[in-house]
Design an enzyme around this catalytic site. Sequence first.
Site, short mmCIF file in Angstrom:
data_model
loop_
_atom_site.label_atom_id
_atom_site.label_comp_id
_atom_site.label_asym_id
_atom_site.label_seq_id
_atom_site.Cartn_x
_atom_site.Cartn_y
_atom_site.Cartn_z
N GLU A 100 -9.29 4.22 11.09
CA GLU A 100 -8.24 4.03 12.09
C GLU A 100 -8.20 5.21 13.05
O GLU A 100 -8.91 6.20 12.90
CB GLU A 100 -6.89 3.87 11.40
N ASP A 103 0.86 -1.18 0.00
CA ASP A 103 0.00 0.00 0.00
C ASP A 103 0.90 1.23 0.00
O ASP A 103 1.94 1.25 0.65
CB ASP A 103 -0.95 0.01 1.20
N ASP A 153 -10.76 3.26 4.80
CA ASP A 153 -9.69 3.21 5.80
C ASP A 153 -10.18 3.84 7.09
O ASP A 153 -10.41 5.04 7.17
CB ASP A 153 -8.47 3.95 5.24
#
Length: 335
Positions: free
Chosen positions: A120, A29, A118
């Site tokens: 987080e 990534d 994503d």
Amino acid sequence: MKRLVLLTALATAGLTGTAWAADGIPGVDVSNWTGEVDWPEVASGGGKFAFVHATEGTDYRNPVFGAQYDGAADAGLLRGAYHFAQPHESDGAAQADFFLQNGGDWKTDGRTLPGVLDLEENPYKDKNGKNGCYDLSQKDMVAWIKSFTTTYKQRTGRQAIIYTTRAWWQTCTGDSDRFGAHPLWLARWGGDPGEMPKGWERQTFWQSAEKGTLAGGQNSFNGSQAELEELANPPAEVTVSGSYRNRRLYWVTVANSGPVTVTHVKVSGRAFGGQRVVAAQGCDFSGTAVRCDVAELRHGQRVTFWFTTNAKAKGKGKVGMRFAVGTVKLTITAR
């Protein structure tokens, strides 16, 4: 309703190299922080896929996204885009729209992986003054994720991949089990992925290190090369349903419930019970038989066919029609 799965044949070229058997299929990534990537070197080093940072919130675009995203594909890697969520800034649907408009849209080219959400720990606490969960309650966070993923599915036909850590998922969603249908990209640096967040029995992707022998973050796909390719090139899905209005009038609906456009879907049918077909708009018919051809059906589209027979409106005994759409068989009996 019955479902027909049609296997599509899209070639994925350039997938060579040796997989890391112990850790699955290797990949990377990257983001703007990675900078210029030597993608042929990633491919020669065994990398098979890449996730590229595309967007953040509703106002940030990775300035080198195009070069990284296209470079990965040119080197023969499967590639996918990811969106870094900022749940405190706007609702999930708005951020999904921004992602889709700026690189996150899924393509039926056989080499594009579903987009990634994503999720987080808030890295901007000092700037935005929010806690690790962006000051959202667990209920509101689940609703935010649902808004994003629903919008993405409606627009692409694909389930967005969810990237997260077990600790963040527990703290910020209350360990919600509502998203198990989404592929999980688990972040856990170390020698094994550890325990899964609730709702998942296994990870689809695993980010095991921030850096390593390949450019960017070090990842692996939990499956075979063929399964990885199928994630980029899924089978088409067609659903078939139908019923009757009375003893003379029948209908069949063919809908594309999957992400891949299908062409030339054949619908064949035959009346039974001593009746014959007298009208079938858009189809060929003769005696008891009908035949229809759906030239093209895109994601989310549907077409309905109506059939009229010469059965007596108040007759006795069973009458109806039997249909076949690929391997799907549908019998409609009117009384």
